[in-house]
Design a protein around this motif. Structure first.
Motif, short mmCIF file in Angstrom:
data_model
loop_
_atom_site.label_atom_id
_atom_site.label_comp_id
_atom_site.label_asym_id
_atom_site.label_seq_id
_atom_site.Cartn_x
_atom_site.Cartn_y
_atom_site.Cartn_z
N GLY A 147 97.62 13.53 5.83
CA GLY A 147 97.22 12.63 4.74
C GLY A 147 95.75 12.27 4.78
O GLY A 147 95.08 12.22 3.74
N LEU A 148 95.22 12.01 5.99
CA LEU A 148 93.80 11.65 6.09
C LEU A 148 92.92 12.82 5.69
O LEU A 148 91.87 12.62 5.07
CB LEU A 148 93.48 11.19 7.51
CG LEU A 148 92.03 10.75 7.75
CD1 LEU A 148 91.65 9.61 6.81
CD2 LEU A 148 91.81 10.34 9.19
N GLN A 149 93.33 14.02 6.05
CA GLN A 149 92.57 15.20 5.64
C GLN A 149 92.44 15.24 4.11
O GLN A 149 91.36 15.43 3.56
CB GLN A 149 93.26 16.47 6.14
CG GLN A 149 92.55 17.77 5.78
CD GLN A 149 91.28 17.97 6.57
OE1 GLN A 149 91.27 17.94 7.78
NE2 GLN A 149 90.18 18.17 5.86
N GLN A 150 93.57 15.05 3.45
CA GLN A 150 93.59 15.07 1.98
C GLN A 150 92.78 13.90 1.41
O GLN A 150 91.99 14.07 0.49
CB GLN A 150 95.04 15.00 1.50
CG GLN A 150 95.20 14.98 -0.01
CD GLN A 150 96.67 14.86 -0.40
OE1 GLN A 150 97.57 15.29 0.34
NE2 GLN A 150 96.92 14.28 -1.56
N ALA A 151 92.98 12.70 1.97
CA ALA A 151 92.29 11.51 1.47
C ALA A 151 90.79 11.60 1.67
O ALA A 151 90.00 11.18 0.81
CB ALA A 151 92.84 10.26 2.17
N LEU A 152 90.37 12.15 2.81
CA LEU A 152 88.95 12.24 3.11
C LEU A 152 88.25 13.19 2.15
O LEU A 152 87.16 12.90 1.63
CB LEU A 152 88.77 12.70 4.56
CG LEU A 152 87.37 12.66 5.16
CD1 LEU A 152 86.74 11.29 5.01
CD2 LEU A 152 87.41 13.06 6.62
N LEU A 153 88.86 14.32 1.88
CA LEU A 153 88.28 15.28 0.93
C LEU A 153 88.18 14.66 -0.47
O LEU A 153 87.17 14.82 -1.17
CB LEU A 153 89.12 16.55 0.89
CG LEU A 153 89.08 17.43 2.14
CD1 LEU A 153 90.11 18.55 2.05
CD2 LEU A 153 87.68 18.01 2.35
N ALA A 154 89.22 13.94 -0.87
CA ALA A 154 89.21 13.31 -2.19
C ALA A 154 88.16 12.21 -2.27
O ALA A 154 87.46 12.08 -3.29
CB ALA A 154 90.60 12.73 -2.51
N ALA A 155 88.02 11.41 -1.20
CA ALA A 155 87.03 10.33 -1.20
C ALA A 155 85.61 10.88 -1.28
O ALA A 155 84.76 10.35 -2.01
CB ALA A 155 87.19 9.46 0.05
N LEU A 156 85.33 11.95 -0.54
CA LEU A 156 83.99 12.55 -0.59
C LEU A 156 83.68 13.11 -1.96
O LEU A 156 82.55 13.06 -2.44
CB LEU A 156 83.87 13.64 0.48
CG LEU A 156 83.91 13.17 1.94
CD1 LEU A 156 83.80 14.36 2.88
CD2 LEU A 156 82.79 12.17 2.21
N ALA A 157 84.71 13.65 -2.63
CA ALA A 157 84.51 14.20 -3.97
C ALA A 157 84.19 13.12 -4.98
O ALA A 157 83.57 13.39 -6.02
CB ALA A 157 85.75 14.98 -4.40
N GLN A 158 84.61 11.88 -4.72
CA GLN A 158 84.39 10.76 -5.65
C GLN A 158 83.07 10.04 -5.43
O GLN A 158 82.72 9.14 -6.19
CB GLN A 158 85.52 9.75 -5.53
CG GLN A 158 86.89 10.26 -5.93
CD GLN A 158 86.95 10.62 -7.40
OE1 GLN A 158 86.42 9.92 -8.24
NE2 GLN A 158 87.59 11.74 -7.71
N LEU A 159 82.31 10.39 -4.40
CA LEU A 159 81.07 9.67 -4.10
C LEU A 159 80.06 9.84 -5.23
O LEU A 159 79.87 10.95 -5.74
CB LEU A 159 80.46 10.18 -2.79
CG LEU A 159 81.18 9.81 -1.50
CD1 LEU A 159 80.43 10.37 -0.31
CD2 LEU A 159 81.32 8.30 -1.36
N PRO A 160 79.39 8.75 -5.63
CA PRO A 160 78.36 8.84 -6.69
C PRO A 160 77.06 9.40 -6.12
O PRO A 160 76.07 8.68 -5.94
CB PRO A 160 78.22 7.38 -7.14
CG PRO A 160 78.54 6.58 -5.92
CD PRO A 160 79.59 7.36 -5.18
#
Length: 721
Positions: A147-160
């Motif tokens: 889950g953290l692998q998935q969440a981390l990739l998604a969070a980095l993709a959302q960075l402004p």
């Protein structure tokens, strides 16, 4: 379910300082949001962002090692489709079950595992719904490492990220080569701890561990090992000499700035700038405030120039005296804390000196030419390809300013406003404004005083951009108000006239800000200028360069006014009621709003508002069949209720009108509130749409007279529920 706190840190090269605060906040919030979606974090989990020049990190509370399993109920198909006449699975059902991963090796067993239920909600009555087949399964919850692998990739993709970088990493596979990585800055380390255990994840070519790096020069250990998620900030401060929290680092800077000013003695004040504080916080890992100074001779230069060059170019904090005047001392936020800071202080003093020398040179050179001598140069500067040069724009502002000034103060004001408008843009051609565009207007005021112009003209030139932002001061004198109004109207009318309108969040010519500036001056100065006439007066200055978009521009101004009033705390109903009448004198709007607010507090208000709405609907419908005049023949009044309403209006309407004429809107509405009883009686006892045409028109005329009397302050029907 047992939970522990989670800490994730991405260690990178120096991040863009103006974006750091936002990057840290979004990284933490997005990571927590993604973990919540996966069931690994709860609604009670709290995310704490950390952001320093070389790291983005997040601490999240109550994170589970594995998400709970969830029961899933899935409708497959109607029983009639899934089962044949013998109750055996049809090919369609078997295909559907296979797609879901169910075991269909024994079709009879597979069907037995399904559930039959009505295809619709149960209400205790026959629903008429056919039965359907449902497949119940248990979805295994995600583990934290997955889950953290998935969440981390998604969070980095959302960075402004303001601007993405690409860099190469050597591959770790058997075949030699390089792989491209895209991120805001090259990343060099990944820390992921669930309590005291490392969560194995990979991102940006990095594998997680429990080590990070501290301060570039002052870390006590290298690398810094973090043994527990909750020990991150304390360990980084102790072993790495880094304050990881952006908020804590900023607070430390504010404290140190105040202490440094206090050590200099009473009367010193730090010129705090919120944007500069954020930027400096993003430039240092452990702040150390030092006091520096420059030669007093530079204080002969306007302090705005010195302050701007210190803040914008050097990220220094100027110090003011008790009169708000700039001193020759300033504060520096250093990223290092040597035992002897003299070299750091001397270096900063050496660096700022050429900047101040440049400012002094520009100021001295600019004063060798008068503002008047620069007017001709405006013809060589393009303002807009459809609207001509700055010289043409200056001529339009002069014409508009003259028209406004004649209405507000006659010929004397018009002459001074024309002269100020003629010179207002000339400082755009100076060296100082060329270097620091933020000083336009301000430098014009200084140069006007140097040229010997009167104080009101110098102030008008300095103030004609005001208000520049929400809460900014308005021009200080009538000449400045006229020129500022003319300048903003020229921009609005010109841009609307060529179709350059704001769209969405894009407003390249700041037309919303210009409109709010016009509104503030008209309202707060209570200027005797009608909005429609004001806009119409500006159109002729453009000749045939534009189309007349006065109506659209006035709508735009009223929209800005409505938004501004709601932000000030007025309700949408109050604002709508007042602005529905499109009041031309915007200075009257606050008094009208206050009157409406007082009216709504009266017991009679709801009934009168409802009656007003009813009257408006009756008149609107009647106007489609015959023109209704606000005229009443007393001879045609038959019913007692209409006679009583007419008599009450004869008494009340003149008194209310006198109060309106005197500008006492609240008293006028309170006076009109006395009509509630006769109005209610009228609608209870009188048939408005009488068969006889003369009676019907007379009653409609009575209602129209009432409608006009009641709606001079605001459209009271807009207050009806």
């Amino acid at each position: 379910m047992t939970t522990q706190n989670l800490l994730v840190e991405l260690f990178v090269e120096e991040l863009p300082p103006k974006a750091l605060k936002k990057l840290g906040e979004v990284f933490a919030s997005q990571l927590c949001a993604q973990l919540r979606q996966l069931g690994l974090a709860s609604g009670d989990s709290v995310s704490t962002p950390f952001a320093s020049p070389r790291r983005l990190a997040a601490h999240i509370t109550q994170v589970a090692a594995k998400a709970a399993d969830t029961a899933v109920q899935q409708k497959l198909m109607p029983v009639s489709v899934g089962l044949d006449a013998d109750g055996l699975a049809t090919p369609a059902l078997l295909k559907k079950l296979q797609a879901l991963g169910a075991d269909v090796s024994d079709p009879v067993f597979a069907v037995a595992a399904l559930r039959k239920a009505p295809d619709g909600p149960s209400t205790g009555l026959r629903t008429g719904k056919a039965e359907a087949l449902f497949y119940d399964s248990l979805v295994t919850g995600a583990t934290l490492d997955v889950g953290l692998q998935q969440a981390l990739l998604a969070a980095l993709a959302q960075l402004p990220i303001p601007k993405m970088m690409s860099y190469q990493l050597e591959t770790d596979c058997e075949l030699p080569g390089w792989s491209s990585v895209h991120f805001v800055r090259p990343a060099h380390g990944l820390l992921a701890l669930h309590g005291g255990a490392v969560v194995p994840v990979k991102v940006l070519g990095l594998t997680s561990g429990k080590q990070t790096q501290g301060h570039r020069f002052e870390a006590h250990k290298s690398p810094v090992q973090v043994d527990h998620a909750d020990a991150y900030a304390a360990t980084l401060l102790r072993d790495g000499a880094v304050i990881a929290s952006f908020h804590d680092r900023r607070f430390a800077i504010v404290q140190q700035l105040a202490q440094a000013a206090e050590r200099l003695g009473p009367g010193f004040e730090v010129l705090m700038d919120e944007a500069l504080l954020d930027e400096v916080t993003a430039l240092v890992e452990r702040p150390n405030v030092l006091t520096c100074q420059f030669e007093e001779q530079f204080l002969a230069v306007p302090q705005e120039c010195l302050i701007l060059t210190m803040k914008a170019n050097q990220k220094y904090f100027p110090l003011l005296d008790t009169q708000g005047k700039l001193t020759n001392q300033f504060l520096v936020v250093s990223n290092i804390s040597p035992s002897d800071a003299s070299a750091v202080i001397g270096g900063n003093e050496r660096v700022v000196r050429p900047r101040l020398s440049d400012a002094k040179f520009f100021y001295d050179q600019d004063r060798k030419k008068t503002l008047e001598s620069r007017v001709a140069g405006l013809d060589k500067v393009v303002y807009h390809n459809k609207l001509g040069t700055q010289g043409e724009r200056m001529a339009r502002v002069c014409a508009i300013a003259r028209t406004l000034a004649l209405q507000l103060g006659g010929e004397a004001l018009a002459k001074r406003a024309e002269l100020a408008a003629r010179l207002a843009k000339t400082d755009l051609l100076t060296d100082m404004v060329g270097e620091f565009p933020e000083l336009q207007g301000i430098m014009g005021g200084y140069y006007a005083r140097h040229d010997g112009l009167d104080a009101d003209l110098a102030e008008a030139i300095e103030d004609h951009y005001k208000p520049r932002f929400a809460g900014d001061a308005l021009p200080r004198n009538p000449v400045g108000v006229v020129v500022a109004l003319a300048d903003k109207l020229e921009t609005l009318v010109g841009m609307f006239g060529i179709g350059n309108l704001p769209t969405g969040d894009k407003d390249p010519f700041a037309l919303r800000r210009h409109a709010l500036g016009v509104i503030r001056m008209l309202v707060e100065k209570d200027l005797a200028l009608d909005l429609n006439a004001l806009v119409a007066a500006a159109v002729p200055a453009f000749g045939d360069k534009i189309s007349d978009a006065s109506s659209a521009l006035c709508d735009f101004v009223y929209d800005r006014l409505a938004g501004s009033l709601r932000e000030q705390g007025y309700s949408a109903l109050e604002v709508d009621a007042v602005l529905a009448l499109r009041p031309q004198r915007l200075g009257e709007v606050p008094r009208r709003l206050a009157a409406v607010r007082a009216f709504t507090a009266l017991a009679e208000a709801p009934a009168l508002a409802a009656a007003n709405k009813r009257i408006g609907n009756i008149l609107k419908k009647a106007d489609t069949t015959a023109a209704v005049d606000a005229h009443v023949s007393e001879l045609l009044l038959q019913e007692d209720a209409e006679k009583a309403l007419y008599a009450a209006m004869q008494d009340i309407a003149p008194r209310a009108q006198a109060q309106l004429d005197a500008g006492d809107y609240a008293a006028a509405l309170q006076t009109l509130a006395a009509l509630r009883v006769p109005v209610d009686a009228f609608f209870d006892g009188v048939m408005v749409n009488a068969e006889a045409l003369d009676l019907r028109l007379n009653r409609l005329g009575l209602l129209k007279t009432l409608h006009l009397a009641m709606n001079q302050v605001a459209d009271l029907s807009r207050l009806a529920a």
